[in-house]
Write an enzyme that holds these catalytic residues in place. Structure first.
Site, short mmCIF file in Angstrom:
data_model
loop_
_atom_site.label_atom_id
_atom_site.label_comp_id
_atom_site.label_asym_id
_atom_site.label_seq_id
_atom_site.Cartn_x
_atom_site.Cartn_y
_atom_site.Cartn_z
N ASN A 46 0.74 -1.35 0.04
CA ASN A 46 0.00 0.16 -0.10
C ASN A 46 0.79 1.19 -0.04
O ASN A 46 0.43 2.39 -0.06
CB ASN A 46 -1.06 0.31 1.13
CG ASN A 46 -1.90 -0.97 1.14
OD1 ASN A 46 -2.44 -1.41 0.00
ND2 ASN A 46 -2.48 -1.46 2.36
N HIS A 129 -14.99 -1.04 4.79
CA HIS A 129 -14.04 -1.56 5.45
C HIS A 129 -14.38 -2.26 6.81
O HIS A 129 -15.69 -1.81 7.46
CB HIS A 129 -12.94 -0.74 5.92
CG HIS A 129 -11.75 -1.54 6.41
ND1 HIS A 129 -11.35 -1.90 7.67
CD2 HIS A 129 -10.65 -1.94 5.86
CE1 HIS A 129 -10.45 -2.07 7.91
NE2 HIS A 129 -9.69 -2.37 6.76
N GLU A 171 -16.32 5.09 1.77
CA GLU A 171 -14.98 5.10 1.58
C GLU A 171 -14.72 6.04 0.44
O GLU A 171 -15.22 5.99 -0.47
CB GLU A 171 -14.19 3.88 1.42
CG GLU A 171 -14.35 2.90 2.79
CD GLU A 171 -13.69 1.47 2.45
OE1 GLU A 171 -12.40 1.41 1.85
OE2 GLU A 171 -14.29 0.44 2.66
N SER A 175 -11.28 -0.38 -0.57
CA SER A 175 -9.93 -1.08 -0.35
C SER A 175 -9.79 -2.26 -1.10
O SER A 175 -8.68 -2.80 -1.49
CB SER A 175 -9.83 -1.42 1.04
OG SER A 175 -10.86 -2.05 1.67
N ASP A 200 -14.20 7.57 5.03
CA ASP A 200 -12.71 6.82 5.23
C ASP A 200 -11.87 7.02 4.05
O ASP A 200 -12.01 6.39 3.14
CB ASP A 200 -12.96 5.38 5.81
CG ASP A 200 -11.52 4.57 5.66
OD1 ASP A 200 -10.47 5.19 5.69
OD2 ASP A 200 -11.63 3.31 5.91
N HIS A 203 -7.43 4.93 1.56
CA HIS A 203 -6.83 4.64 0.09
C HIS A 203 -7.13 5.95 -1.00
O HIS A 203 -6.45 5.65 -2.15
CB HIS A 203 -7.51 3.34 -0.57
CG HIS A 203 -7.08 2.30 0.24
ND1 HIS A 203 -5.82 1.53 0.11
CD2 HIS A 203 -7.74 1.56 1.27
CE1 HIS A 203 -6.17 0.27 1.05
NE2 HIS A 203 -7.14 0.52 1.63
N LYS A 231 -1.01 3.92 4.49
CA LYS A 231 -0.93 3.77 3.00
C LYS A 231 -0.04 4.70 2.27
O LYS A 231 1.24 4.58 2.30
CB LYS A 231 -2.20 4.01 2.59
CG LYS A 231 -3.13 2.85 2.48
CD LYS A 231 -3.54 2.40 4.13
CE LYS A 231 -4.47 1.29 4.18
NZ LYS A 231 -4.88 0.99 5.62
#
Length: 377
Positions: A46, A129, A171, A175, A200, A203, A231
Site C-alpha cells: 500500500n 471496510h 470510503e 480497499s 474513510d 486509500h 498507505k
C-alpha cells in the site's frame, strides 16, 4: 471437550482454502519484498507513492507513556493535528494509533447515549471496510446497509427512515474493489435528508485530487474525515478530522481514545515528515497514474478482466478461494509477490488477486507481471 471448537474451526477453514497464515517478511519496499532470503517483485504494497523508508527519530521519545487525557498528549501530536487541519481545512483533529481504531471508535462513540441512539441511524455502503462495519455493529443505534455505490438504494433507505440523526458512511476509495465513492451524489443526498457524511479516506489520501488531498479537496467535503497514515504516507496511525464540537465530544466519549496510550511520538514525528513528502509528491503521482494506465492496457491486450478502477488497486476476480490461492502460488514461482484475497474479506465467490501498483514499479516490472498473469490465468 471444552474449546474443541477452535481446532474444528481451523480445520474447516483449511478445507475451504480460507485458512489465514502470517508470513514473516525480512525486508520490503514499494518495488521488492524479501522472504526466506528470496527477492520478489512486490505487487501487494500500500506504499503507493514509494515514500516508505528509514526515518530518523532525532531523539524523539519512543513512547507517549500514557493516554492523551493524562500526560500523553505531546507537542508533536498537536503539531501533526494542526498540520492536517491546515492542509485539509478542518477545525480540529484527534490522533489514533490505527485506522481501524479511528473508524470503529467514532461510530461507537457518536451514538453512545441511549437517548441519542434511539433517534439515530447509520447508513453504510455494503463494501465498507471491516472497521466501519464493526463500529456500527457495536453501536447502540440502527445500522442500515445500502448496495455498493447505489445512490438510488441509499435514497430509498434515507426516505424510509424517521431518524433525527442520520450518518452516511462510505470510503473515498474502496480497499478491495479500488473504485471511488460518488462524493457529489453522496453530498447531495446528505443535504436533501439533513444528514451528515463520514468518509474513510485511507486509500484516497495522497493519491486522488490536487496534491493528493483526496476527498477533502472537493466542494463536497465530508463532515467527518478519517485519514490513515499507513498507505500513501507509508508510516502508521490515523486522524479523525471534524468541527471543534465533534472532536470535543469525541474526546469526552470515545473509549478507544480515552483508555489507550497515545500514539507513539516517534510515529507522530514520522507522520509529520511523511505528510510533507506526500503533498510534494506530484511527480510520484504522475508516475503512478502512468503505471496504472500501462497495467490496464497490457491486461486488455491479453484479455485479463479487471474491475472498474482508476486507482492503484486493480483487482482480478477469480471466483473461488482455491483458484485465488493457486494463482498466488504460481505467481510466487515466478518471483512475484501478490496476495490472494478471500472471503470473508470479500463476498463469497469473489476471491481475487488484489494487484496494487506503486510509483516505484518500472515498466519492465509491469510487463513481466502481465506476461505471467496471462500465462497462469
Amino acid at each position: 471437550m471444552a474449546f474443541d471448537f477452535i481446532q474444528h474451526s481451523i480445520e474447516q477453514r483449511r478445507a475451504k482454502s480460507l485458512l489465514r497464515r502470517r508470513i514473516c517478511i525480512q525486508s520490503s519496499d514499494a518495488r521488492y519484498i524479501n522472504v526466506d532470503s528470496k527477492r520478489y517483485l512486490n505487487f501487494a504494497s500500500n506504499d503507493y507513492l514509494g515514500l516508505g523508508g528509514p526515518v530518523l527519530a532525532n531523539d524523539v521519545l519512543s513512547g507517549s507513556r500514557s493516554s492523551s487525557l493524562v500526560t500523553g498528549y505531546l507537542d508533536v501530536h498537536k503539531k501533526l493535528e494542526h498540520a492536517l487541519c491546515q492542509l485539509l481545512s478542518y477545525d480540529d483533529a484527534m490522533l489514533f494509533s490505527s485506522g481501524f481504531s479511528a473508524n470503529s471508535s467514532v461510530l461507537k462513540a457518536l451514538f453512545n447515549e441511549q437517548s441519542v441512539a434511539k433517534d439515530s441511524a447509520i447508513f453504510q455502503d455494503k463494501l465498507n471496510h471491516a472497521s466501519l462495519i464493526d463500529g456500527a455493529s457495536h453501536s447502540d443505534t440502527r445500522h442500515i446497509r445500502f448496495n455498493h455505490n447505489d445512490m438510488n438504494h441509499l435514497r430509498a433507505r434515507l426516505e424510509k427512515s424517521n431518524a433525527l440523526n442520520k450518518l452516511i458512511v462510505s470510503e473515498g476509495v474502496f480497499s478491495m474493489d479500488g473504485d471511488s465513492a460518488p462524493l457529489a451524489q453522496l453530498h447531495a443526498l446528505k443535504q436533501q435528508h439533513n444528514a451528515w457524511l463520514m468518509i474513510d479516506d485511507a486509500h484516497a489520501f495522497g493519491i486522488t485530487g490536487k496534491q493528493g488531498l483526496g476527498s477533502a479537496q472537493t466542494q463536497n467535503k465530508p463532515d467527518i474525515l478519517v485519514i490513515t497514515f499507513g498507505k500513501a504516507m507509508a508510516c502508521q496511525g490515523a486522524a479523525v478530522l471534524a468541527s471543534h464540537d465533534v472532536i470535543d465530544y469525541l474526546v469526552q466519549v470515545n473509549r478507544d481514545y480515552i483508555y489507550s496510550t497515545a500514539m507513539s511520538p516517534v510515529m507522530a514525528h514520522s507522520a509529520l515528515q511523511q505528510l510533507d513528502k506526500v503533498i510534494n509528491a506530484d511527480d510520484a503521482r504522475t508516475q503512478l497514474q502512468q503505471n496504472i494506465a500501462l497495467f490496464q492496457q497490457l491486461c486488455a491486450n491479453v484479455n485479463i478482466p479487471l474491475l472498474t478502477s482508476n486507482t492503484p488497486i486493480q483487482p482480478i476476480v477469480l471466483g473461488s478461494a482455491e483458484n485465488a490461492l493457486n494463482a498466488q502460488r504460481k505467481l510466487k514461482e515466478h518471483n512475484i509477490w501478490l496476495t490472494a484475497i478471500r472471503p470473508p474479506t470479500v463476498p463469497h465467490n469473489t476471491a481475487r488477486l488484489r494487484v496494487t501498483l506503486t510509483a516505484a514499479h518500472k515498466s519492465d516490472d509491469i510487463h513481466y507481471l502481465v506476461q505471467v498473469l496471462g500465462e497462469i490465468l
